[in-house]
Design a protein around this motif. Structure first.
Motif, PDB file in Angstrom:
ATOM      1  N   GLN A   1       5.835  -2.644  -0.389  1.00 28.32           N
ATOM      2  CA  GLN A   1       5.017  -3.163   0.695  1.00 28.32           C
ATOM      3  C   GLN A   1       3.578  -3.376   0.215  1.00 28.32           C
ATOM      4  O   GLN A   1       2.963  -2.473  -0.354  1.00 28.32           O
ATOM      5  CB  GLN A   1       5.039  -2.118   1.806  1.00 28.32           C
ATOM      6  CG  GLN A   1       4.878  -2.660   3.174  1.00 28.32           C
ATOM      7  CD  GLN A   1       4.901  -1.523   4.176  1.00 28.32           C
ATOM      8  OE1 GLN A   1       5.676  -0.581   4.051  1.00 28.32           O
ATOM      9  NE2 GLN A   1       4.029  -1.615   5.156  1.00 28.32           N
ATOM     10  N   LYS A   2       3.042  -4.579   0.488  1.00 31.28           N
ATOM     11  CA  LYS A   2       1.651  -4.850   0.114  1.00 31.28           C
ATOM     12  C   LYS A   2       0.764  -5.038   1.348  1.00 31.28           C
ATOM     13  O   LYS A   2      -0.452  -5.009   1.259  1.00 31.28           O
ATOM     14  CB  LYS A   2       1.595  -6.108  -0.756  1.00 31.28           C
ATOM     15  CG  LYS A   2       2.262  -5.919  -2.115  1.00 31.28           C
ATOM     16  CD  LYS A   2       2.127  -7.166  -2.965  1.00 31.28           C
ATOM     17  CE  LYS A   2       2.449  -6.890  -4.422  1.00 31.28           C
ATOM     18  NZ  LYS A   2       3.746  -6.179  -4.608  1.00 31.28           N
TER      19      LYS A   2
ATOM     20  N   THR B   1       0.529  -3.965   5.586  1.00 31.44           N
ATOM     21  CA  THR B   1       1.125  -3.082   6.589  1.00 31.44           C
ATOM     22  C   THR B   1       0.437  -3.214   7.929  1.00 31.44           C
ATOM     23  O   THR B   1      -0.605  -3.878   8.051  1.00 31.44           O
ATOM     24  CB  THR B   1       1.105  -1.615   6.097  1.00 31.44           C
ATOM     25  OG1 THR B   1       2.027  -0.854   6.882  1.00 31.44           O
ATOM     26  CG2 THR B   1      -0.277  -1.001   6.212  1.00 31.44           C
TER      27      THR B   1
ATOM     28  N   ASP C   1      -3.061  -4.160   0.736  1.00 30.59           N
ATOM     29  CA  ASP C   1      -3.395  -3.148  -0.269  1.00 30.59           C
ATOM     30  C   ASP C   1      -4.614  -3.562  -1.096  1.00 30.59           C
ATOM     31  O   ASP C   1      -5.401  -2.713  -1.494  1.00 30.59           O
ATOM     32  CB  ASP C   1      -2.179  -2.837  -1.158  1.00 30.59           C
ATOM     33  CG  ASP C   1      -1.618  -4.063  -1.859  1.00 30.59           C
ATOM     34  OD1 ASP C   1      -2.054  -5.202  -1.521  1.00 30.59           O
ATOM     35  OD2 ASP C   1      -0.760  -3.903  -2.744  1.00 30.59           O
TER      36      ASP C   1
ATOM     37  N   PHE D   1      -9.329   3.620   3.678  1.00 31.70           N
ATOM     38  CA  PHE D   1      -8.641   3.291   4.919  1.00 31.70           C
ATOM     39  C   PHE D   1      -9.029   4.312   5.992  1.00 31.70           C
ATOM     40  O   PHE D   1      -9.078   5.504   5.707  1.00 31.70           O
ATOM     41  CB  PHE D   1      -7.126   3.282   4.717  1.00 31.70           C
ATOM     42  CG  PHE D   1      -6.660   2.128   3.877  1.00 31.70           C
ATOM     43  CD1 PHE D   1      -6.315   0.915   4.457  1.00 31.70           C
ATOM     44  CD2 PHE D   1      -6.613   2.243   2.488  1.00 31.70           C
ATOM     45  CE1 PHE D   1      -5.913  -0.151   3.677  1.00 31.70           C
ATOM     46  CE2 PHE D   1      -6.211   1.167   1.707  1.00 31.70           C
ATOM     47  CZ  PHE D   1      -5.863  -0.031   2.290  1.00 31.70           C
TER      48      PHE D   1
ATOM     49  N   LYS E   1       8.996   2.519  11.415  1.00 31.90           N
ATOM     50  CA  LYS E   1       9.387   2.992  10.081  1.00 31.90           C
ATOM     51  C   LYS E   1      10.838   3.473  10.028  1.00 31.90           C
ATOM     52  O   LYS E   1      11.573   3.149   9.087  1.00 31.90           O
ATOM     53  CB  LYS E   1       8.459   4.149   9.676  1.00 31.90           C
ATOM     54  CG  LYS E   1       8.612   4.593   8.244  1.00 31.90           C
ATOM     55  CD  LYS E   1       7.984   3.608   7.286  1.00 31.90           C
ATOM     56  CE  LYS E   1       8.258   4.001   5.845  1.00 31.90           C
ATOM     57  NZ  LYS E   1       7.394   3.310   4.912  1.00 31.90           N
TER      58      LYS E   1
ATOM     59  N   ASP F   1       3.065   5.405   4.021  1.00 35.49           N
ATOM     60  CA  ASP F   1       2.934   3.963   4.007  1.00 35.49           C
ATOM     61  C   ASP F   1       2.234   3.616   2.692  1.00 35.49           C
ATOM     62  O   ASP F   1       1.103   4.057   2.465  1.00 35.49           O
ATOM     63  CB  ASP F   1       2.099   3.522   5.203  1.00 35.49           C
ATOM     64  CG  ASP F   1       1.982   2.017   5.317  1.00 35.49           C
ATOM     65  OD1 ASP F   1       2.252   1.496   6.406  1.00 35.49           O
ATOM     66  OD2 ASP F   1       1.613   1.355   4.313  1.00 35.49           O
ATOM     67  N   SER F   2       2.908   2.852   1.831  1.00 34.30           N
ATOM     68  CA  SER F   2       2.378   2.655   0.478  1.00 34.30           C
ATOM     69  C   SER F   2       1.037   1.915   0.478  1.00 34.30           C
ATOM     70  O   SER F   2       0.271   2.012  -0.464  1.00 34.30           O
ATOM     71  CB  SER F   2       3.401   1.926  -0.395  1.00 34.30           C
ATOM     72  OG  SER F   2       3.696   0.678   0.195  1.00 34.30           O
ATOM     73  N   VAL F   3       0.768   1.191   1.548  1.00 33.66           N
ATOM     74  CA  VAL F   3      -0.499   0.442   1.573  1.00 33.66           C
ATOM     75  C   VAL F   3      -1.685   1.357   1.907  1.00 33.66           C
ATOM     76  O   VAL F   3      -2.717   1.303   1.236  1.00 33.66           O
ATOM     77  CB  VAL F   3      -0.422  -0.711   2.604  1.00 33.66           C
ATOM     78  CG1 VAL F   3      -1.760  -1.428   2.709  1.00 33.66           C
ATOM     79  CG2 VAL F   3       0.682  -1.677   2.232  1.00 33.66           C
ATOM     80  N   CYS F   4      -1.526   2.206   2.901  1.00 36.69           N
ATOM     81  CA  CYS F   4      -2.714   2.896   3.398  1.00 36.69           C
ATOM     82  C   CYS F   4      -2.637   4.417   3.374  1.00 36.69           C
ATOM     83  O   CYS F   4      -3.551   5.079   3.816  1.00 36.69           O
ATOM     84  CB  CYS F   4      -3.050   2.400   4.805  1.00 36.69           C
ATOM     85  SG  CYS F   4      -1.747   2.647   5.990  1.00 36.69           S
TER      86      CYS F   4
END
Lengths: 961, 266
Positions: free
Chosen positions: B122-123, B125, B171, A14, B68, A64-67
């Motif tokens: 979260q998948k 964002t 993700d 990312f 957030k 942020d768990s995604v990136c």
């Protein structure tokens, strides 16, 4: 309490956008050894929670768990063959950290229990073989600002402690009664008061009469209140002027020039002028609009980001503090910088590189203005190397206010309530500091004068204040600006008297002395006067939206300013002495008309290259890079946006907004300024500024009978007669221009002493700079006009006379010349032209209209064409010219005032021509399908022949950053 | 139902609430702007509403990351209530910062099975624009689904964006496939002719040019562009060039669809 450290980084795969930007900035420093930059966010939290909670916090809140990845503790250098350099940047102790406040709120939502402190920082890992020298340069020049930030290198170093020492009350008297003149001067210097001998003597004699010594807080209050920034002593002084040997006298310069025009014009639609925090004019039957433009130059020179952010934050509080409080509906910003491509080694010690200043200033206005939800709709950028050490940052704000809320009415017995942000050590001595000249040492000495803003605190405060205003819960309001509480409370209590208990003022952290509390310029604070019986009701409005409000004193009626700290009186001043005690000045001014001559440039067959050069000059070039970073659509009122046309990239002359949903009345905003002309004659420079500002408004459809203007002088050291002479010339033009156009001045501000003393003693003074901002009313926004050409076959007219006036023009500048024939203004013709054009617009005759200014006719035609996506073919035989305007170069590039280019459909030719009777105008050419700009001279030779793409590219290239 | 009630949520730093209220009123709704603190104090106030909007702005300064801190507040105080609101067949719209809040609470695209709000599952964002800065510009939007109540499936629309963190990322490739194949993509960034492209057509570098996402019910949608900024033709950037000016208010489709849906289904 445990110390927790969290590091947040981008996940593999990312992009690390911030790291990439930093790498680009490092490359700008000519450092090639850094191959990549990794940026991370750091949170330092002192709290009671345990590891599982900390992990939850890292996972749920901070990353942020995604990136993003998170790490608790300090991570080492990344594995790999490349050398890695670690640099961390933390705010200095006491500097406002807005993000920390939000994290605190979020932690409380998560049920974190007691949290002692939250701090945020940035960590950078530089990959590559970086020398110690380079590391230092990168840290200071690209990553951190010494004024507000500390840099920490390597793994083991610790960021500075967030804790401050508590303050123990100690009343300080400063003996002045027995001081000699030299000692008085020294005292003024030692205390950063920027007061001169005469003022110090006035204070001395006051305290001799009182038979006591002043306290520190009394002296500080006087210094703030009497600062150039707050009282404008130069413009109000009595002036003896010698103009080319002829003597003139003013008892009060500004009263007899700028203010006088307003008084003489006596417009019934002016509601409040030069009294309140902003000038107020009628909008419709229910509402008025107010407008204020401020400068924030010195702070922006030291900390471009913070200085500009608090510049816009501060000027937004002016309408908020006007009358009983206006709702801000638009921002404007005008900046002056040195050329952004200046060589690093040409930048003197103690000065930031202009590109860094520009990027920081734009980002500061962007982040604050956007967060406030106020559209930034109009502005300008000017470049001149004399702005190198004194960049100018003008920020403006327009507010909408109900007609019945235009005046304040504080009464004895009202409580003094401070609302919004807390008070910290930020911005101490801002008012006095900005009144003096800068030196290469200012960076160190005056870092405390820099303030850091938190837009969200201001937005929350605004939201609740408007509710309280509409519920009639307070009697008066003003903002805490320069001078902090000392100015705000001092001014509000001027006619009444006020007592304040300084320990009640809520602080950001412990350790402030009573004097620091009183003069701190911490941001986002408003002061209101509340009747005791309304206190509960108003407090519940603030509480409901987490806005802090505190009673700190009472308006008394004794006409004294009384300051207490923990029950002890620490200062008392007579309001009369504080506000009227300042001595009057007599100043000398001198102006001698410069002996300049016109250059002789070789006539050419073709002027394409000159046109391209002008389009690609920093002053004329597209400012899209800046404009797109501002939210200019928020509030949903945009009518004429800063960029429109077929590709949404044409430069509009002025902005129009519709401030009330469901109503078709609009507000138009523009500005005019041309420091180049001042090098020839500041009188004509000022008049050109007014002409341009008015012209710009007329171009979009504002009613020329309903235009008000603002003045912002930025000048050098006016104790020098030549400098003041130039200011007198400009002020005379202000009077003449305002009278000629019927456009009253409603507000203004000056910033003097914009000079810089380098470490080798060289002085750099800025060019004479007068910004004219204009606000106009548009009766029906549906009739607004934009500058992009609309259709092939339409006719192009030139309205207004083109004269042989290339002095100070971009054409001469591009050829390394100044010239002598500065553009003049025939005010009678100018005002009449504006009026007729407006009539034509009201009749729907004008398809497009563009102001002809910087770069002259050729530039304006090019802009209209590429904005509209059609070509234009023009014939200079149709151009109305003065008798002395015979050269092609003058016709193409002269910057004569009061000129417009308009597009009219052929079927409307007759009606339009009839309307323009007795006004200089001529049919210049027509809009063509072919995407080219063709201009033929009077001999029918084609002197410009360029396709639109080439022209547009040249215009867009300088700021394609 | 004749009277459609909408609630526009405010919070510290939210700044598009007034124009969103105006747009909903133009569409025929009765609108209340309410601070989120009031809803937390008294969730029952949502009972009479059928449309909830998270408007644009910079909630809590977008500190930590855009939306957030507000998302955190919603999850910790209003999780069940939000879940129930959608489960009751009502509509939720998030615009810009509101979309950022909705994606960070998991309301959209709503992939975590339980349908409950969560800060950790979260998948998908929204993150920093590829260009690295805030951008205000107009974009063309092509519908990506026919099962979202806010979207006219056959109508390409033109709206402004104004954001710094609007890039959609998933993700994994599988997540992207899943949201594309199950009709979660409400709008994509395209050019005037309806084709996807690089910057500035796709202004932030979003994966698959995604500009807006809906949940599996089609009743909750988050979008980066601002429909409330194009509810009258004088807001259109080409309005002075247009011959026939009526009808150039593409943003109204979103609000009108929402109000009509409530009228028909409640």
């Amino acid at each position: 309490m445990k110390q927790w450290r969290f590091e947040i980084s981008s996940k593999q795969g990312f992009p690390d956008v911030h790291g990439r930007d930093v790498l680009e900035d490092i490359r700008q420093l000519n450092i090639q050894s850094v191959e990549d930059v990794i940026s991370e966010k750091v949170y330092l939290i002192e709290a009671d929670f345990d590891l599982p909670f900390a992990e939850r916090m890292a996972r749920e809140l901070l990353s942020d768990s995604v990136c993003q990845d998170w790490h608790i503790g300090k991570s080492g250098v990344p594995a790999g063959p490349m050398q890695a350099t670690l640099i961390e940047v933390h705010l200095k102790s006491g500097v406002t950290d807005p993000a920390a406040e939000s994290v605190r709120a979020a932690l409380s939502d998560m049920g974190a229990g007691q949290v002692a402190s939250v701090r945020t920082g940035r960590k950078y890992v530089l990959l590559g073989t970086v020398s110690d020298n380079e590391r230092e340069t990168i840290a200071r020049r690209a990553l951190a600002n010494d004024c507000i930030e500390d840099v920490v290198f390597g793994m083991d170093a610790e960021p500075p402690s967030p804790h401050t020492q508590p303050y123990t009350m100690k009343l300080t008297e400063i003996p002045v009664r027995d001081l000699s003149d030299e000692q008085l001067i020294q005292l003024s210097k030692d205390m950063d008061m920027f007061l001169n001998l005469k003022e110090m003597q006035t204070i001395q004699s006051q305290y001799r009469d009182l038979d006591r010594e002043p306290t520190d807080v009394e002296l500080e209050t006087l210094a703030q209140t009497w600062s150039e920034h707050c009282v404008h002593k130069t413009l109000k002084s009595s002036v003896d002027m010698e103009h080319d040997g002829k003597k003139l006298h003013f008892d009060n310069l500004i009263k007899e020039t700028v203010f006088k025009a307003t008084k003489d014009l006596n417009k019934d639609w002016c509601i409040s002028v030069f009294e309140d925090n902003a000038g107020v004019i009628e909008f419709d039957d229910e509402h008025a609009v107010c407008f204020k433009v401020e400068t924030h130059n010195h702070p922006s020179a030291l900390d471009p980001y913070g200085g500009a952010a608090t510049g816009i934050g501060g000027v937004i509080r002016d309408p908020m503090g006007t009358g009983m409080g206006a709702k801000p509906v638009a921002n404007t910003d005008i900046f002056c910088f040195a050329r952004p491509d200046m060589k690093l080694e040409d930048v003197p010690k103690g000065v930031l590189h202009p590109r860094r200043i520009m990027k920081g200033v734009v980002a500061g206005v962007r982040d604050y203005g956007n967060r406030m939800g106020i559209p930034t709709v109009n502005g300008a950028l000017y470049f001149d190397d004399r702005y190198l050490a004194n960049p100018l940052v003008f920020c403006g704000n327009v507010g909408l206010i109900p007609r019945e809320k235009c005046f304040k009415n504080a009464q004895a017995g009202n409580l003094v309530v401070v609302v919004g942000g807390r008070t910290g050590r930020d911005g101490i001595h801002g008012a006095t500091f900005s009144s003096g000249e800068m030196t290469h040492e200012h960076e160190d000495i005056f870092s405390h004068a820099v303030q850091i803003g938190n837009a969200i605190t201001e937005k929350k405060t605004l939201d609740t204040l408007l509710q309280a205003r509409d519920a009639n819960l307070y009697e008066a309001i003003t903002d805490c600006g320069a001078g902090g509480l000392s100015s705000a409370v001092g001014e509000m209590g001027e006619k009444l008297g006020v007592e304040v208990d300084l320990e009640k003022v809520p602080l950001k952290y412990a350790g402030l002395s009573y004097t620091e509390i009183w003069i701190s310029e911490a941001q986002e604070r408003m002061v209101i006067a509340v009747k005791p019986e309304n206190l509960d009701a108003i407090m519940s409005i603030f509480d409901a939206e987490d806005v802090e409000a505190t009673v700190i004193g009472t308006f008394t009626g004794d006409k004294k300013l009384t300051l207490r700290y923990q029950g002890t009186q620490v200062g008392q001043l007579d309001m009369d002495f504080l506000h009227e005690g300042i001595c009057k000045y007599d100043r000398k001014a001198k102006w001698e008309t410069k002996k300049l001559s016109e250059p002789v440039l070789k006539a050419k067959d073709n002027y394409n290259d000159d046109l391209l050069k002008i389009l690609g000059s920093y002053n004329v070039a597209s400012k899209e890079w800046v404009i797109r970073q501002y939210d200019h659509e928020v509030q949903g009122g945009s009518v004429v946006k800063p960029l429109m046309g077929t590709d949404n990239d044409g430069p509009m002359d002025a902005a129009v907004i519709r401030p009330k949903y469901g109503h078709d009345k609009g507000v138009a905003l523009s500005c005019g300024m041309n420091p180049c002309y001042g090098d020839i004659d500041p009188y004509w420079m000022a008049l050109a500024g007014i002409d341009e500002a008015v012209r710009n408004l007329v171009c979009v459809g504002a009613d020329p009978e309903r235009i008000a203007i603002l003045d912002n002088y930025c000048w050098g050291d006016c104790t020098r007669p030549e400098m003041l002479g130039a200011l007198v010339r400009a002020s005379q033009a202000c009077y003449d221009g305002a009278m000629g156009f019927g456009t009253p001045f409603i507000s203004g501000k000056d910033s003097l002493n914009n000079e810089f003393v380098c470490d080798d003693g060289t002085r750099i003074a800025i060019p004479y700079t007068l910004l004219i901002s204009a606000i106009g009313i548009v009766d029906d926004i549906n009739q607004c006009v934009t500058m992009d050409v609309k259709g092939a076959g339409n006719l192009i007219f030139a309205v207004g006379l083109t004269k042989n006036e290339l002095g100070g023009s971009h054409y001469y500048k591009a050829n390394g010349e100044l010239g002598a024939n500065v553009p003049t203004t025939d005010l009678k013709v100018a005002a009449e032209t504006a009026k007729r054009l407006h009539q034509a617009m009201k009749q729907g005759l004008i398809r497009s209209c563009h102001d002809c200014s910087e770069g002259g006719l050729a530039t304006a035609l090019a802009e209209m064409a590429f904005a509209g996506g059609y070509g234009i073919e023009a014939d200079l035989r149709g151009l109305p010219v003065s008798d002395d305007c015979v050269k092609t170069e003058a016709m193409l590039f002269s910057e004569s005032n009061s000129r417009y280019l308009v597009e009219v459909q052929p079927e409307n030719f007759d009606v339009f021509a009839k309307l323009m009777l007795n006004i200089p105008f001529g049919q210049l050419g027509e809009v063509i399908e072919d995407r080219k700009l063709l201009i033929h001279d009077v001999q029918q030779k084609t002197v410009i022949d360029a396709d639109l793409e080439t022209l547009k590219q040249a215009w867009q290239k300088p700021f394609a950053w | 139902m004749d009277t459609v009630k909408a609630i526009v949520l405010r919070a510290a730093g939210i700044n598009c609430d007034l124009e969103t209220q105006h747009a909903l009123e133009l569409a025929g709704a009765e609108v209340e702007r309410v601070h989120i603190n009031r809803v937390i104090d008294n969730p029952a106030m949502l009972d009479g509403c059928q449309i909830m909007v998270f408007p644009g702005g910079f909630s809590y300064g977008d500190d930590v990351a855009a939306g957030k801190v507000l998302a955190n507040q919603v999850v910790h105080h209003l999780s069940d209530i939000m879940h129930q609101f959608v489960a009751d067949g009502k509509l939720v719209l998030g615009i810009c910062n509101g979309f950022q809040v909705m994606i960070k609470t998991g309301i959209v695209p709503g992939l975590n099975g339980s349908g409950k709000l969560s800060l950790t599952d979260q998948k998908v964002t929204l993150t920093d624009n590829d260009c690295g800065k805030f951008e205000d510009r107009w974009v063309h939007l092509k519908p990506g689904t026919d099962r979202c109540v806010f979207v006219n499936p056959d109508q390409q629309i033109y709206l402004p964006i104004a954001h710094g963190e609007g890039k959609i990322v998933c993700d994994t490739e599988q997540t992207l496939e899943r949201i594309v194949n199950s009709g979660h993509v409400a709008f994509r960034y395209v050019d005037a002719d309806g084709n996807e492209g690089d910057f500035p057509v796709n202004p932030n570098g979003s994966q698959d040019s995604i500009a807006a996402l809906t949940d599996s019910t089609g009743r909750a949608m988050g979008m980066m562009p601002h429909p409330e900024r194009c509810v009258r033709w004088t807001q259109h950037p080409h309005w002075t060039r247009l011959k026939d000016r009526e009808g150039f208010a593409d943003g109204m489709t979103i609000f009108t669809n929402a109000v009509n849906y409530v009228k028909e289904n409640f």
